[in-house]
Design a protein around this motif. Structure first.
Motif, PDB file in Angstrom:
ATOM      1  N   LEU A   8       0.830  -1.203   0.000  1.00 19.21           N
ATOM      2  CA  LEU A   8       0.000   0.000   0.000  1.00 19.21           C
ATOM      3  C   LEU A   8       0.865   1.254   0.000  1.00 19.21           C
ATOM      4  O   LEU A   8       0.618   2.212  -0.740  1.00 19.21           O
ATOM      5  CB  LEU A   8      -0.917  -0.009   1.221  1.00 19.21           C
ATOM      6  CG  LEU A   8      -1.940   1.115   1.361  1.00 19.21           C
ATOM      7  CD1 LEU A   8      -2.992   1.020   0.262  1.00 19.21           C
ATOM      8  CD2 LEU A   8      -2.613   1.072   2.725  1.00 19.21           C
ATOM      9  N   LYS A   9       1.917   1.250   0.833  1.00 18.50           N
ATOM     10  CA  LYS A   9       2.804   2.412   0.923  1.00 18.50           C
ATOM     11  C   LYS A   9       3.573   2.625  -0.371  1.00 18.50           C
ATOM     12  O   LYS A   9       3.739   3.753  -0.841  1.00 18.50           O
ATOM     13  CB  LYS A   9       3.781   2.233   2.088  1.00 18.50           C
ATOM     14  CG  LYS A   9       4.668   3.452   2.318  1.00 18.50           C
ATOM     15  CD  LYS A   9       5.548   3.275   3.553  1.00 18.50           C
ATOM     16  CE  LYS A   9       6.403   4.519   3.761  1.00 18.50           C
ATOM     17  NZ  LYS A   9       7.281   4.389   4.945  1.00 18.50           N
ATOM     18  N   TYR A  20      -3.826   9.242   2.868  1.00 17.69           N
ATOM     19  CA  TYR A  20      -4.244   7.847   2.772  1.00 17.69           C
ATOM     20  C   TYR A  20      -4.628   7.320   4.150  1.00 17.69           C
ATOM     21  O   TYR A  20      -4.209   7.858   5.178  1.00 17.69           O
ATOM     22  CB  TYR A  20      -3.120   6.973   2.210  1.00 17.69           C
ATOM     23  CG  TYR A  20      -2.890   7.123   0.729  1.00 17.69           C
ATOM     24  CD1 TYR A  20      -3.525   6.292  -0.187  1.00 17.69           C
ATOM     25  CD2 TYR A  20      -2.024   8.096   0.233  1.00 17.69           C
ATOM     26  CE1 TYR A  20      -3.305   6.416  -1.551  1.00 17.69           C
ATOM     27  CE2 TYR A  20      -1.797   8.235  -1.129  1.00 17.69           C
ATOM     28  CZ  TYR A  20      -2.443   7.394  -2.017  1.00 17.69           C
ATOM     29  OH  TYR A  20      -2.230   7.529  -3.364  1.00 17.69           O
ATOM     30  N   ILE A  21      -5.392   6.244   4.163  1.00 15.02           N
ATOM     31  CA  ILE A  21      -5.703   5.573   5.415  1.00 15.02           C
ATOM     32  C   ILE A  21      -4.398   5.109   6.068  1.00 15.02           C
ATOM     33  O   ILE A  21      -3.521   4.569   5.399  1.00 15.02           O
ATOM     34  CB  ILE A  21      -6.651   4.368   5.184  1.00 15.02           C
ATOM     35  CG1 ILE A  21      -6.988   3.691   6.513  1.00 15.02           C
ATOM     36  CG2 ILE A  21      -6.063   3.374   4.198  1.00 15.02           C
ATOM     37  CD1 ILE A  21      -8.009   2.585   6.391  1.00 15.02           C
ATOM     38  N   ASN A  22      -4.265   5.382   7.371  1.00 15.85           N
ATOM     39  CA  ASN A  22      -3.055   4.973   8.094  1.00 15.85           C
ATOM     40  C   ASN A  22      -3.221   3.513   8.519  1.00 15.85           C
ATOM     41  O   ASN A  22      -3.519   3.211   9.678  1.00 15.85           O
ATOM     42  CB  ASN A  22      -2.829   5.882   9.304  1.00 15.85           C
ATOM     43  CG  ASN A  22      -1.416   5.757   9.850  1.00 15.85           C
ATOM     44  OD1 ASN A  22      -0.779   4.718   9.707  1.00 15.85           O
ATOM     45  ND2 ASN A  22      -0.924   6.814  10.466  1.00 15.85           N
ATOM     46  N   ASP A  56     -13.731   6.742  11.761  1.00 14.81           N
ATOM     47  CA  ASP A  56     -14.457   7.923  11.292  1.00 14.81           C
ATOM     48  C   ASP A  56     -13.489   9.044  10.923  1.00 14.81           C
ATOM     49  O   ASP A  56     -13.656   9.723   9.900  1.00 14.81           O
ATOM     50  CB  ASP A  56     -15.436   8.412  12.361  1.00 14.81           C
ATOM     51  CG  ASP A  56     -16.616   7.470  12.556  1.00 14.81           C
ATOM     52  OD1 ASP A  56     -16.883   6.666  11.646  1.00 14.81           O
ATOM     53  OD2 ASP A  56     -17.262   7.543  13.617  1.00 14.81           O
ATOM     54  N   ASN A  57     -12.476   9.239  11.770  1.00 13.20           N
ATOM     55  CA  ASN A  57     -11.492  10.295  11.506  1.00 13.20           C
ATOM     56  C   ASN A  57     -10.690   9.995  10.245  1.00 13.20           C
ATOM     57  O   ASN A  57     -10.418  10.896   9.444  1.00 13.20           O
ATOM     58  CB  ASN A  57     -10.540  10.442  12.704  1.00 13.20           C
ATOM     59  CG  ASN A  57     -11.227  11.048  13.915  1.00 13.20           C
ATOM     60  OD1 ASN A  57     -12.240  11.741  13.784  1.00 13.20           O
ATOM     61  ND2 ASN A  57     -10.692  10.795  15.102  1.00 13.20           N
ATOM     62  N   GLN A  58     -10.310   8.741  10.084  1.00 12.30           N
ATOM     63  CA  GLN A  58      -9.558   8.349   8.888  1.00 12.30           C
ATOM     64  C   GLN A  58     -10.393   8.565   7.628  1.00 12.30           C
ATOM     65  O   GLN A  58      -9.903   9.096   6.623  1.00 12.30           O
ATOM     66  CB  GLN A  58      -9.142   6.877   8.989  1.00 12.30           C
ATOM     67  CG  GLN A  58      -8.082   6.576  10.030  1.00 12.30           C
ATOM     68  CD  GLN A  58      -6.702   7.040   9.606  1.00 12.30           C
ATOM     69  OE1 GLN A  58      -6.304   6.879   8.453  1.00 12.30           O
ATOM     70  NE2 GLN A  58      -5.968   7.639  10.521  1.00 12.30           N
ATOM     71  N   GLY A 123      -8.007  -0.683   1.711  1.00 16.61           N
ATOM     72  CA  GLY A 123      -7.430  -0.599   3.048  1.00 16.61           C
ATOM     73  C   GLY A 123      -8.485  -0.668   4.136  1.00 16.61           C
ATOM     74  O   GLY A 123      -8.292  -1.333   5.170  1.00 16.61           O
ATOM     75  N   LEU A 124      -9.612  -0.006   3.913  1.00 11.78           N
ATOM     76  CA  LEU A 124     -10.704  -0.043   4.893  1.00 11.78           C
ATOM     77  C   LEU A 124     -11.269  -1.448   5.027  1.00 11.78           C
ATOM     78  O   LEU A 124     -11.520  -1.938   6.138  1.00 11.78           O
ATOM     79  CB  LEU A 124     -11.811   0.927   4.480  1.00 11.78           C
ATOM     80  CG  LEU A 124     -11.565   2.408   4.782  1.00 11.78           C
ATOM     81  CD1 LEU A 124     -12.616   3.273   4.099  1.00 11.78           C
ATOM     82  CD2 LEU A 124     -11.602   2.649   6.287  1.00 11.78           C
TER      83      LEU A 124
END
Length: 698
Positions: A8-9, A20-22, A56-58, A123-124
């Motif tokens: 992903l990275k 991006y999603i962490n 939610d924050n992501q 990712g989610l």
């Protein structure tokens, strides 16, 4: 294999990296929650609340950036529109060419944004699956239900790319308007959609279709093969090593698939007559038909393992075993031996090389043609399924040469023996064994990863909470990743090495999909295998009539997939089609019961058609969902997802055929209802299980 987090990275656009999603952070949090719950520092309710807020924050971070980029693209398109308007009054060829290139540049930037959204959506899904793996598979159901269905849903922005369609439309329309040759059409809205206006628009459409799981006939048909595609999107298409691909070898694999399916179903119309001629009951046909499936359970494993080293040798072995098996099947009549008949069918099952056929497509066919090859695999199976009974219907003759009898019972064996002999000669002359250099490289990389990880553990780089319990350690093996550092090697990313390790990777969603696959194969086998006995008892059908009925069922496969793949799958979600198809299979089974006297031909044909057609629809959607909810560790290796689904389907066929034979002891008058009852129970169970995991199929 490279870990998902690292992959992903690597594929992130560097200037957008902070949006991006962490995934790495959230993965660590999941492990920390597990450890804190284990020592009693946190309650589950607190974990759900905290993780929901983090997600939610992501998602909000992703969505706000997405909206910002959409605004920038819209602004650029608006400015280009003003330039286009001025050019319409005073046309300038050079400026129009520049304008087209400017629109293409916007299109390329939009394509990057689509990849950004798709990678975040993947990712989610991965982090939700990981959380469920640790905490009982309840969170995804709750989170998707509360977020996706809310009127202000930000989750829908990520999963359904809400709003991007307008930008796609604007670029497509304006590029279309600037084409040199517009023909008689006024705009893209007035002309057919197939000849797209620009290669950039082509790429954008493919990305949008992939994100929305839009399908066409080939794509939908290819899903039946359960051959994994690349997990993460790439702006430039990646190809398999073309040196490993050989068209004639692919064709030989597809012919093997076709002949094996013909071999499976060519005896169905005559198996009851053959059993009677050897002094057994007509319902022994269940064991005769099912013997092939019994052997296939074991054959699938050793052929899958063998294909790690060679493709040519297992195909040669398969052909020889099938020649022997079919010859024994044909000779059983003159030897008057039901044992020889059954052993012949067992040999035929031991020659099942479908695992090799599937692995060849997965490992040796370039990505650009893999979908077509997968569709070819399924089409060959469907065509063989239809041709088998049809060919049996044509073999209505009776003569002897010396002491060998050739009639409707023995000819299927003789014909298939000759077919496999011709195939063996063709295989020997034309097959090209692909290079193993690439796979050996992967093996060495895996060995190096093992050694490096051992050194890392010795130096104390492993996370302490990974050692919290044996269950947690197994969870981490199943869940793939070691978080000591971004570059930490991960042997847990390697394929499953045994049935037990593969089973540990099965989440409830995957288990439900395998149950559904078991159910549909069971229902189809009951319908097909007992058709000759049932139709003879109730309607006095001849062998030719049974063969025509079974061939017509087989011929529905491709038209049904055309309709579903082209239209229905683009109108409804896969999980909606899945549940509706299960219900319709249940309806078909209910209509098949002999309750009203007399039992009529229209009732039998109509109910059988409903069961078979919707089981076919169910198979494509089921395997599509299975490929998405299944661990990536099951995409390669001996114990892969394709093998697991094949085993589930084969076991279903074995049990179904055994059910027919056992029910035969109750008499032909009770055979139909007795065999349909387990189908109904399993179907209802699968519907309930689907409802329980419905929201995890997102």
């Amino acid at each position: 294999m490279v870990a998902f987090g690292k992959k992903l990275k690597e594929r992130q656009i560097q200037e957008w990296q902070g949006y991006y999603i962490n995934y790495k952070l959230m993965k660590k949090k999941v492990k920390q929650y597990a450890y804190q719950i284990e020592i009693g520092a946190l309650e589950r309710r607190q974990v759900l609340k905290d993780f929901s807020k983090m997600l939610d924050n992501q998602i909000e971070k992703i969505v706000l950036f997405l909206l910002e980029q959409q605004g920038l693209l819209a602004s650029r398109i608006a400015k280009l529109g003003e330039q286009q308007e001025s050019l319409s009054e005073e046309p300038d060829i050079s400026k129009m060419s520049e304008l087209r290139e400017s629109y293409r540049a916007v299109g390329r930037d939009l394509l990057q944004l689509l990849f950004f959204v798709e990678m975040n959506a993947i990712g989610l899904r991965k982090i939700l699956k990981k959380f469920d793996k640790r905490f009982g598979y309840r969170f995804t159901d709750y989170y998707v239900k509360t977020r996706a269905n809310h009127p202000y849903s930000q989750l829908q922005q990520v999963f359904k790319h809400v709003g991007l369609g307008a930008v796609v439309g604007a670029i497509s329309r304006n590029l279309g308007d600037l084409q040199d040759r517009q023909g008689s059409y006024l705009s893209i809205y007035d002309q057919p959609a197939l000849p797209l206006q620009d290669s950039v628009v082509d790429s954008i459409k493919a990305a949008v279709d992939r994100m929305g799981h839009s399908t066409n006939f080939l794509h939908f048909l290819a899903q039946h093969a359960l051959i994994m595609q690349e997990e993460l999107p790439t702006p430039t298409e990646e190809h398999a090593d073309d040196d490993r691909y050989h068209f004639m070898s692919l064709l030989l694999n597809l012919v093997n698939t076709f002949l094996y399916m013909v071999n499976t179903y060519i005896i169905v119309p005559t198996a009851d007559d053959y059993s009677l001629s050897l002094g057994a009951a007509a319902t022994v046909c269940g064991i005769v038909i099912g013997a092939m499936a019994v052997a296939q359970i074991f054959a699938s494993v050793y052929f899958s393992a063998w294909s790690n080293k060679s493709y040519f040798k297992p195909l040669v072995f398969s052909s020889i075993v099938l020649i022997v098996g079919n010859t024994m099947y044909a000779l059983a009549y003159d030897l008057n031996s039901i044992a020889v008949l059954l052993v012949g069918r067992l040999f035929c099952g031991l020659g099942s090389a479908r695992a090799v056929n599937r692995r060849y497509i997965s490992d040796c066919v370039p990505l650009k043609t893999r979908m077509q090859a997968s569709a070819g695999f399924v089409s060959a199976s469907a065509l063989g399924m239809a041709c088998g009974p049809a060919l049996a219907g044509l073999l209505q003759t009776n003569f002897k040469i010396y002491k060998l009898t050739f009639n409707q019972d023995t000819l299927p064996g003789w014909v298939m023996s000759i077919a496999w002999l011709i195939y063996l000669i063709w295989l020997w002359i034309s097959f090209k064994e692909p290079s193993r250099d690439i796979e050996e490289k992967h093996v060495h990389q895996g060995d190096n990863a093992d050694q490096e990880q051992s050194e890392a553990i010795e130096k104390g780089l492993a996370q302490p909470l990974l050692l919290g319990s044996q269950d947690n350690q197994q969870d981490e093996d199943a869940d793939q990743e070691c978080d000591g550092s971004e570059e930490a090697p991960e042997d847990s990313r390697l394929p499953a090495t045994s049935i037990a390790s593969a089973y540990r990777l099965l989440t409830p969603s995957v288990k439900v999909q395998l149950l559904i696959y078991f159910m549909l194969k069971y229902a189809m086998e009951i319908l097909l295998s007992e058709s000759s006995v049932i139709t003879t008892y109730y309607f006095s059908w001849s062998t030719s009539a049974v063969a025509i009925f079974l061939a017509c069922l087989g011929l529905t496969v491709l038209p049904v997939n055309i309709v579903v793949g082209t239209y229905i799958s683009n109108m409804f979600e896969d999980r909606q089609i899945l549940l509706a198809s299960e219900i319709m299979v249940c309806v078909g089974i209910l209509l098949s019961f002999h309750i009203i006297i007399p039992y009529s031909v229209p009732q039998y044909v109509f109910s059988g058609l409903i069961t078979f057609v919707f089981a076919e629809v169910l198979e494509g959607v089921n395997l599509s969902l299975l490929s998405r909810v299944m661990s990536s560790r099951l995409s390669r290796g001996t114990y892969n997802g394709g093998l697991l689904s094949t085993e589930a389907g084969t076991i279903a066929r074995v049990i179904a055929d055994a059910t027919i034979t056992m029910a035969g002891y109750l008499g032909d008058s009770r055979l139909l209802n007795t065999t349909l009852l387990p189908s109904l129970v399993i179907c209802i169970a699968s519907i309930i299980a689907t409802c329980c995991t419905y929201n995890s199929l997102y």
